[in-house]
Design an enzyme around this catalytic site. Structure first.
Site, PDB file in Angstrom:
ATOM      1  N   ILE A  67       0.814  -1.214   0.000  1.00 56.81           N
ATOM      2  CA  ILE A  67       0.000   0.000   0.000  1.00 56.81           C
ATOM      3  C   ILE A  67       0.850   1.268   0.000  1.00 56.81           C
ATOM      4  O   ILE A  67       0.314   2.371  -0.178  1.00 56.81           O
ATOM      5  CB  ILE A  67      -1.012   0.025   1.159  1.00 56.81           C
ATOM      6  CG1 ILE A  67      -0.315   0.091   2.519  1.00 56.81           C
ATOM      7  CG2 ILE A  67      -1.962  -1.149   1.071  1.00 56.81           C
ATOM      8  CD1 ILE A  67      -1.285   0.387   3.657  1.00 56.81           C
ATOM      9  N   TYR A 103       1.312  -1.261   9.973  1.00 58.64           N
ATOM     10  CA  TYR A 103       2.552  -1.496  10.715  1.00 58.64           C
ATOM     11  C   TYR A 103       2.152  -1.530  12.173  1.00 58.64           C
ATOM     12  O   TYR A 103       1.740  -0.521  12.744  1.00 58.64           O
ATOM     13  CB  TYR A 103       3.527  -0.352  10.432  1.00 58.64           C
ATOM     14  CG  TYR A 103       4.887  -0.477  11.101  1.00 58.64           C
ATOM     15  CD1 TYR A 103       6.020  -0.760  10.340  1.00 58.64           C
ATOM     16  CD2 TYR A 103       5.046  -0.282  12.468  1.00 58.64           C
ATOM     17  CE1 TYR A 103       7.273  -0.853  10.935  1.00 58.64           C
ATOM     18  CE2 TYR A 103       6.294  -0.379  13.066  1.00 58.64           C
ATOM     19  CZ  TYR A 103       7.403  -0.658  12.296  1.00 58.64           C
ATOM     20  OH  TYR A 103       8.647  -0.747  12.884  1.00 58.64           O
ATOM     21  N   ASP A 132      -6.935   1.824  19.430  1.00 61.95           N
ATOM     22  CA  ASP A 132      -7.092   2.568  20.679  1.00 61.95           C
ATOM     23  C   ASP A 132      -5.881   3.446  20.973  1.00 61.95           C
ATOM     24  O   ASP A 132      -5.969   4.386  21.774  1.00 61.95           O
ATOM     25  CB  ASP A 132      -7.309   1.593  21.837  1.00 61.95           C
ATOM     26  CG  ASP A 132      -6.149   0.626  22.010  1.00 61.95           C
ATOM     27  OD1 ASP A 132      -5.911  -0.173  21.079  1.00 61.95           O
ATOM     28  OD2 ASP A 132      -5.479   0.654  23.058  1.00 61.95           O
ATOM     29  N   TYR A 172       3.535   4.690  17.099  1.00 59.64           N
ATOM     30  CA  TYR A 172       2.486   3.881  16.469  1.00 59.64           C
ATOM     31  C   TYR A 172       1.162   4.641  16.477  1.00 59.64           C
ATOM     32  O   TYR A 172       0.479   4.751  15.450  1.00 59.64           O
ATOM     33  CB  TYR A 172       2.357   2.554  17.204  1.00 59.64           C
ATOM     34  CG  TYR A 172       1.159   1.733  16.803  1.00 59.64           C
ATOM     35  CD1 TYR A 172       1.047   1.208  15.518  1.00 59.64           C
ATOM     36  CD2 TYR A 172       0.137   1.456  17.718  1.00 59.64           C
ATOM     37  CE1 TYR A 172      -0.057   0.451  15.144  1.00 59.64           C
ATOM     38  CE2 TYR A 172      -0.959   0.696  17.362  1.00 59.64           C
ATOM     39  CZ  TYR A 172      -1.060   0.203  16.075  1.00 59.64           C
ATOM     40  OH  TYR A 172      -2.149  -0.548  15.710  1.00 59.64           O
TER      41      TYR A 172
END
Length: 306
Positions: free
Chosen positions: A43, A75, A116, A139
């Site tokens: 992607i 990822y 979350d 992240y």
């Protein structure tokens, strides 16, 4: 429900595998699903993404079905992202943006999975989709950037946040506990982080319901939704439940604090996501997390143990 043509980037991950496995029940006679891994559909390569979405749209038109992209590519190496945020951003944000652009060009709806970790994790009530994000890790930052790229890149897109996902494929907490149960007499697991464990098969079923509703022309008014198995537990209690499913003594799992296991990326102390908006949209509540864990072992026990 209309017949569906699905493209699932990230199709070789634990969620992607369950999406591919469960998709046939939602496709209809003329529908089809393609769940490529990253080697086939990277992607981060905008040209490849454009070609893949274009091929989906053309095949759907020829078959008289409705195309939808459900993006399971991400990822997810939370700690590694602290040292390589650029790579995490390339996949989680730039890759999501490429998908959104390709879907916008072909008028294909996009369902994008998020996390979350976009929240600070210091709350004391379930996070609503409307609560302000405040990621504390690389992240989380890259996933939030991906959300914004998707929502800003095409108006036919939906972001679904989830948490504590486990399944038969890939590395996850349940498989780690099963491995450690074989290797250690006792183990310590943090008891001061809470959330909602979510079986990837239940999440996949929910995402497929959402895709079907979108394809039917009854898309949710709200474009950011939360979807987890219901109920709240700690990692410690979750580990004990895994031991029960393994037929092992749960007393071998001992509680400890976050400070006992320092990690490169900060973990949210509170990861509970409110399912209220998901349920209000008529998408159906996922079952309680403990029931889901038992079902996961009944259905995929061998894979979860290995």
């Amino acid at each position: 429900m209309p017949e569906l043509a699905l493209l699932v980037p990230g199709g070789h991950g634990q969620l992607g595998r369950d999406l591919a496995r469960l998709a046939p029940a939602h496709l209809g006679d003329a529908g089809f699903a393609h769940a490529p891994g990253s080697a086939e559909l990277d992607i981060t390569d905008a040209d490849t993404v454009r070609d893949a979405v274009g091929a989906l749209a053309e095949a759907a038109r020829n078959s008289g079905v409705v195309p939808v992209v459900v993006n399971a590519a991400a990822y997810t190496a939370v700690d590694a992202a602290e040292e390589d945020e650029a790579r995490a951003h390339e996949i989680n944000a730039a890759g999501a943006a490429a998908l959104a652009a390709a879907c916008a060009a072909e008028a294909v709806p996009l369902v994008h999975v998020s996390t979350d970790y976009v929240f600070a994790g210091d709350g004391d009530r379930p996070y609503e989709p409307s609560d302000p994000p405040a990621p504390r890790s690389a992240y989380g930052r890259t996933k939030l950037a991906g959300e914004r790229a998707v929502l800003g890149g095409t108006d036919r897109s939906w972001v679904v946040r989830t948490a504590w996902v486990y399944g038969a494929g890939g590395g996850n907490f349940v498989r780690t506990m099963a491995r450690l149960e074989r290797q250690r007499d006792t183990l310590s697991v943090v008891s001061d982080q809470v959330g909602s464990p979510t079986w990837s098969a239940d999440l996949a079923a929910g995402l497929l319901r959402l895709a079907s509703v979108v394809a039917a022309g009854r898309p949710p008014e709200n474009r950011v939704l939360h979807c987890t198995n219901t109920g709240v537990t700690s990692w410690f209690e979750f580990a004990r439940a895994v031991f029960v499913e393994l037929g092992a003594d749960p007393e071998r799992v001992r509680p400890c604090g976050t400070e006992d296991f320092p990690r490169p990326a900060p973990r949210p102390a509170y990861s509970v996501l409110s399912p209220r908006r998901w349920e209000d949209e008529g998408l159906g509540a996922l079952r309680p997390w403990r029931e889901a864990l038992a079902a996961a072992f009944a259905e995929q026990g061998e894979e979860l143990r290995n």
